[in-house]
Design an enzyme around this catalytic site. Sequence first.
Site, mmCIF file in Angstrom:
data_model
loop_
_atom_site.group_PDB
_atom_site.id
_atom_site.type_symbol
_atom_site.label_atom_id
_atom_site.label_comp_id
_atom_site.label_asym_id
_atom_site.label_seq_id
_atom_site.Cartn_x
_atom_site.Cartn_y
_atom_site.Cartn_z
ATOM 1 C CG HIS A 45 -1.062 8.161 5.703
ATOM 2 N ND1 HIS A 45 -1.666 9.126 4.935
ATOM 3 C CD2 HIS A 45 -1.539 6.967 5.254
ATOM 4 C CE1 HIS A 45 -2.475 8.547 4.065
ATOM 5 N NE2 HIS A 45 -2.411 7.231 4.230
ATOM 6 C CG HIS A 61 -3.027 8.303 -0.389
ATOM 7 N ND1 HIS A 61 -4.201 7.627 -0.605
ATOM 8 C CD2 HIS A 61 -2.573 7.886 0.814
ATOM 9 C CE1 HIS A 61 -4.432 6.811 0.409
ATOM 10 N NE2 HIS A 61 -3.465 6.955 1.300
ATOM 11 C CG ASP A 74 -1.114 4.087 3.127
ATOM 12 O OD1 ASP A 74 -1.235 4.984 2.266
ATOM 13 O OD2 ASP A 74 -1.865 3.991 4.111
ATOM 14 C CG ASP A 86 -2.060 0.947 1.143
ATOM 15 O OD1 ASP A 86 -1.872 2.074 0.659
ATOM 16 O OD2 ASP A 86 -3.170 0.568 1.560
ATOM 17 C CE1 TYR A 120 -6.080 -5.144 6.639
ATOM 18 C CE2 TYR A 120 -7.327 -3.906 8.278
ATOM 19 C CZ TYR A 120 -6.199 -4.079 7.490
ATOM 20 O OH TYR A 120 -5.180 -3.171 7.569
ATOM 21 C CG ASN A 152 -10.359 4.668 1.698
ATOM 22 O OD1 ASN A 152 -10.511 3.936 0.722
ATOM 23 N ND2 ASN A 152 -9.172 5.052 2.127
ATOM 24 C CB THR A 166 -6.468 2.335 0.449
ATOM 25 O OG1 THR A 166 -5.302 3.089 0.773
ATOM 26 C CG2 THR A 166 -6.186 0.857 0.630
HETATM 27 ZN ZN LIG Z 1 -3.246 5.707 2.933
#
Ligand SMILES: [Zn+2]
Length: 478
Positions: A218, A361, A214, A59, A179, A116, A95
């Site tokens: 951030h 992003h 990712d 990611d 997840y 998201n 994402t």
């Molecule tokens: Zn992200």
Amino acid sequence: MQQHNYLRLCVLSRSPDHCPCCISTMTFFALLMFSGLMTGCTGNSSYSLPPRLLLVSFDGFRADYLQNYEFPHLQNFIKEGVLVEHVKNVFITKTFPNHYSIVTGLYEESHGIIANSMYDSVTKKHFSDFNDKDPFWWNEAIPIWVTNQLQENRSSAAAMWPGTDVAIYNATPSYFMNYSPSVTFKERLNNITTWLSTSSPPVTFATLYWEEPDASGHKYGPEDKESMRRVLKEVDDHIGDLVQKLKMLGLWESLNVIITSDHGMAQCSESRLINLDLCISRSDYSLIDLTPVAAILPKINITEVYDKLKNCSPHLNVYLKEDIPNRFHYQHNDRIQPIILVADEGWTIVQNKSLSKLGDHGYDNSLPAMHPFLAAHGPAFHRGYKQSTMNIVDIYPMMCHILGLKPQPNNGTLGHTKCLLVDQWCIHLPEAIGIVIGALLVLTTLTCLIIFMQNRLSAPRPFSRLQLQDDDDDPLIE
Ligand SMILES: [Zn+2]
Ligand SMILES: *[C@@H]1O[C@H](CO)[C@@H](O)[C@H](O)[C@H]1NC(C)=O
Ligand SMILES: *[C@@H]1O[C@H](CO)[C@@H](O)[C@H](O)[C@H]1NC(C)=O
Ligand SMILES: *[C@@H]1O[C@H](CO)[C@@H](O)[C@H](O)[C@H]1NC(C)=O
Ligand SMILES: *[C@@H]1O[C@H](CO)[C@@H](O)[C@H](O)[C@H]1NC(C)=O
Ligand SMILES: *[C@@H]1O[C@H](CO)[C@@H](O)[C@H](O)[C@H]1NC(C)=O
Ligand SMILES: *[C@@H]1O[C@H](CO)[C@@H](O)[C@H](O)[C@H]1NC(C)=O
């Protein structure tokens, strides 16, 4: 297939000493005939196994990390496979939306995962990263793992790819994990490779997802070189583990592996905030999604809300839904709210709060900082081939082609990835020019040869001329 490789290497080397175009062209045709004969004679064994594919996403792997940091393991992978330096992803560059585009080949407006954070005003349902299990959100498209499983004797497996723990069209992958960000990369890798090597019917399509780089992008921002170097080294080590594991299990040569990502990362700053509270009262609208693309559901007259927002900041593009630029392919879906706000690169939209992330992003998908890359290795791919760009929606038709699946209707183009694939005939501009020049050289040589031969054949001509002159009664001669 070999002849094609040969031609490519030859033309790419570009050195006229080592590789005159005419020779390359002639060799090419010779090899073409030769390999035709060879494939007629050699057989079957490797082709009787169904093709298999492992799709991996790290990611937030921004395309230019590859140029700016060291990736010994990934570079080795690329050396023996292919690289696409920039993958143009889909708007919004978030994402869930981009991961669903990879596995469906659809723009967000067509697959329905348009952010998201989403709200459906008809059903009053909400979607977020922590509340994503309702198939309602995913059922506007059919992901490749479902299509793959509809084939006889094939199953799919997943290690945390978004959507793989949801029963989309009533089916999850045969093997999947719920997840959980706390499951280590090693455990995901171990379990997915176990499924790949032991299942019956065989797992022919598998996915593996990892949250880095990712999360760190951030946290630190992509300009924090020291922190990013450390994180990216970990990512590269994971790729090393992946390759080692596949080699250990004897999967390395037979399995096709794609390593890619969903989006890049831009540097944010406390000095680049767009404060909505300064422009509009919170009671005038519901905020469905915030930054860098805000989704605004007006509670009062839409025009009034639009008017209050349109001059809010010179770094904010404000669109009524019907005016969203066509190039975003982000309009024709009920989940897209009546007004969207798109911040310029590096700007953060807030409601009177301070900056929470140093990197983000979601911005315009034409920005290079938003693009990921793609690398691939395996029997379906060339070795040592580089291409500058493709679209993220082109990955899906390529994967279907490799697996021999009939693709669902999609927005990708197989032709954009032909040069990556060993079983596709592809001409690049330099190759085409090489072939044309080669043909011209051959023609010229032949012409010269013919003229030369003619001259030699007509060599006795001086005598005949003398004879003629002999017969001539011109008194001036002799
Ligand atoms: Zn992200
Ligand atoms: C093709 O496969 C068959 C059965 O597996 C085998 O007997 C035969 O030798 C193979 N032919 C070649 C050329 O590999
Ligand atoms: C599926 O597997 C079974 C058992 O191995 C086999 O008999 C059958 O031919 C296979 N079907 C296809 C389409 O490969
Ligand atoms: C991975 O496999 C092991 C062994 O089968 C199992 O105990 C574990 O729960 C699996 N992990 C996940 C996240 O499914
Ligand atoms: C919204 O306001 C504009 C002018 O301010 C008006 O022309 C329009 O009819 C209003 N729309 C609605 C749905 O009330
Ligand atoms: C916004 O922030 C300012 C200063 O930080 C504060 O005075 C003001 O009350 C805040 N407004 C809202 C609506 O929170
Ligand atoms: C994308 O593909 C879908 C499915 O074929 C189609 O409905 C849609 O119109 C396409 N979008 C564009 C912009 O071509």
